[in-house]
Design an enzyme around this catalytic site. Structure first.
Site, PDB file in Angstrom:
ATOM      1  N   TYR B 270       0.852  -1.196   0.000  1.00 60.15           N
ATOM      2  CA  TYR B 270       0.000   0.000   0.000  1.00 60.15           C
ATOM      3  C   TYR B 270       0.887   1.245   0.000  1.00 60.15           C
ATOM      4  O   TYR B 270       1.557   1.532   0.990  1.00 60.15           O
ATOM      5  CB  TYR B 270      -0.902  -0.002   1.244  1.00 60.15           C
ATOM      6  CG  TYR B 270      -2.056   0.952   1.105  1.00 60.15           C
ATOM      7  CD1 TYR B 270      -3.281   0.506   0.637  1.00 60.15           C
ATOM      8  CD2 TYR B 270      -1.910   2.299   1.396  1.00 60.15           C
ATOM      9  CE1 TYR B 270      -4.341   1.383   0.480  1.00 60.15           C
ATOM     10  CE2 TYR B 270      -2.963   3.185   1.233  1.00 60.15           C
ATOM     11  CZ  TYR B 270      -4.177   2.718   0.779  1.00 60.15           C
ATOM     12  OH  TYR B 270      -5.216   3.589   0.613  1.00 60.15           O
ATOM     13  N   TYR B 321      -4.946   5.352  -8.070  1.00 60.86           N
ATOM     14  CA  TYR B 321      -5.217   5.416  -6.635  1.00 60.86           C
ATOM     15  C   TYR B 321      -6.511   4.679  -6.323  1.00 60.86           C
ATOM     16  O   TYR B 321      -7.553   5.293  -6.116  1.00 60.86           O
ATOM     17  CB  TYR B 321      -5.278   6.874  -6.184  1.00 60.86           C
ATOM     18  CG  TYR B 321      -5.515   7.040  -4.698  1.00 60.86           C
ATOM     19  CD1 TYR B 321      -4.685   6.424  -3.780  1.00 60.86           C
ATOM     20  CD2 TYR B 321      -6.556   7.818  -4.230  1.00 60.86           C
ATOM     21  CE1 TYR B 321      -4.894   6.573  -2.418  1.00 60.86           C
ATOM     22  CE2 TYR B 321      -6.778   7.981  -2.859  1.00 60.86           C
ATOM     23  CZ  TYR B 321      -5.945   7.359  -1.965  1.00 60.86           C
ATOM     24  OH  TYR B 321      -6.159   7.499  -0.623  1.00 60.86           O
TER      25      TYR B 321
END
Lengths: 136, 368
Positions: B270, B321
């Protein structure tokens, strides 16, 4: 640059005494009665026990610079004139962290671990936002 | 629950700015791709988890899905992994047979801002996830002697991967370490190329039991293990520990999966901001704490040069994103040999890591 143009704090039942005291140049934190540990931001119970056994105490106003950043991006209309502005993460002598601006100093002179102390130069709407600068 | 639950279908939309639709429209698009991928129809779906789409009811209504298990999860990216675990629990317990997980994001076209607004620290100008990570990275530099330049190999490796991925937002726009070094400051010590993108898009996964997945169109990818440790001690100020203890606790993922680090070919980390990649590598024990800068310096994370190709789609920094949803989708694709020019040779197992106050890691593997 004016603290009067800063975003207003959201006052609630827990942090109201903190902001009231700041008007009188006092920095308050909560102290857990059972463990003796201090905590901030203001909360209904001690995070160390989960119980509402705590008292407000006046902090020494001293601490050390834990880390800091310098904002170049504009997020608040009232702070445009202050860009680039620093935000420091200060570890208070009493234990809790407080986020604040670096006052009476340039961020170029900021060194992690340096001793800082609090000032009460002003804020929006008659409120006062505690600031930290070189220890006096 | 080792290997009991599988990813059966994956769908990702195009990524960019799409003001002509919204998170519902994008979510439907991703879900239809995922349904086609595994050969299911909306009426087969009896579990639904929706994220960052405002209403689960409206989404279910739009898609004509009337499940026996349904919920909406928080928009924060850490909830991609949490949603995956919830779906796995629902499938394992029999609460649902086929769970569709749908994430839709139109942050770009609605000019979503990550920062500003009222908060505990807004009167001091402290705001935005980026600033929290900048505060942590400054402290990391102080404690361990790391530098901003240590983040460069993260940004350049992921951009290199985006250049191999025709669907990535930053495809065709290579960057150098010098570009990273000279990008404009946003919240020092972090600069533009340390920040993730903001774009529209959606991701959908269809999860089911490993047994049911065998009868569907594509080879199942198994969820071999998942571990999580939360730490909310520092909810209102940046953490003072880089989430190291909680990330370290998630090293139990290897035991849970029965798969050691040496048996993993690639990573999905992440990457909301470049430092989280280094915090993740340290926390999971890929290198000692404080040594992640040295660890990534020679292209360790880059396909073709490194032992640990990471975020092969380009990640949040350079692909899209999609808040972990896309990174997990990429792990699945690697394990189905779907990645073309960015395929990790002989990928048998992939590890996902998310460094936040809900620290998580998961290991996915190819079904035998």
């Amino acid at each position: 640059m004016s603290l009067e143009n800063r975003p207003k704090p959201v006052i609630d039942n827990w942090n109201r005494p903190f902001f009231e005291a700041a008007k009188n140049d006092k920095l308050l934190v909560q102290k857990c009665r059972d463990t003796g540990q201090c905590f901030f931001p203001p909360a209904p119970v001690s995070p160390f026990t989960g119980r509402p056994h705590w008292d407000w105490i006046e902090a020494s106003g001293k601490g050390e610079l834990w880390s800091f950043v310098v904002f170049y991006q504009s997020y608040f209309e009232g702070m445009k004139d202050e860009l680039p502005y620093p935000v420091g993460m200060v570890k208070l002598a009493e234990g809790p962290f407080m986020l604040t601006n670096l006052w009476d100093m340039s961020p170029d002179d900021a060194v992690i671990g340096m001793k800082l102390s609090v000032r009460f130069p002003g804020g929006p709407d008659g409120l006062v936002l505690p600031q930290f600068g070189p220890e006096v | 629950m080792r290997d009991k639950v599988a990813f059966a279908g994956i769908g990702t939309t195009r990524y960019g700015s799409f003001p002509e639709t919204d998170s519902y429209g994008l979510g439907c698009e991703a879900l239809n791709i995922a349904l086609d991928d595994c050969g299911l129809k909306p009426s087969d779906i009896d579990g639904l988890i929706v994220s960052r789409i405002p209403s689960y009811e409206r989404f279910a209504e739009i898609m004509g899905i009337n499940p026996q298990y349904c919920l909406l999860t928080e928009t924060a990216g850490r909830f991609s992994g949490v949603s995956m675990a919830l779906a796995a629990n629902a499938l394992y317990s029999g609460a649902a047979k086929y769970v569709a997980l749908v994430y839709g994001n139109n942050g770009r076209s609605v000019r979503m801002r990550y920062g500003g607004g009222d908060s505990q620290w807004s009167p001091w100008g402290m705001t935005s996830p980026g600033a929290i990570h900048a505060m942590m990275w400054r402290r990391h530099m102080h404690e361990f002697g790391t530098t901003h330049a240590d983040l460069g190999p993260v940004a350049t490796a992921f951009r290199h991967h985006a250049c191999l991925n025709p669907d990535a937002v930053m495809h065709g726009r290579p960057i150098s370490l010098l570009d990273h070094d000279r990008s404009r400051p946003i919240c020092e010590p972090l600069q533009l190329l340390d920040y993730c993108l903001i774009n529209d898009g959606a991701v959908a996964w269809i999860m089911t039991t490993a047994e049911r997945a065998r009868d569907l169109k594509r080879p199942p990818v198994l969820l071999s293990g998942y571990a999580r440790q939360d730490n909310f001690t520092y909810r209102t100020s940046p953490p003072d520990d880089f989430w190291y203890p909680s990330l370290s606790a998630t090293r139990s993922v290897y035991d849970r999966a029965g798969i050691g680090r040496e048996d993993i070919q690639g990573l999905g980390i992440y990457d909301n901001f470049s430092p989280t990649v280094l915090f993740s590598l340290e926390g999971l024990g890929f290198c000692k704490q404080g040594e992640s800068g040295d660890f990534v310096r020679d292209g360790t994370l880059q396909l073709g040069t490194g032992r640990w190709p990471t975020n092969t789609s380009g990640g949040h920094l350079s692909d899209s994103y999609m808040q972990g949803w896309g990174i997990i989708a990429e792990c699945v694709r690697q394990l189905r040999d779907d990645c073309g020019d960015r395929q990790i040779p002989n990928a048998q197992a992939m590890q996902y890591i998310c460094a936040t106050n809900i620290a998580q890691s998961a290991i996915l593997r190819r079904a035998a």
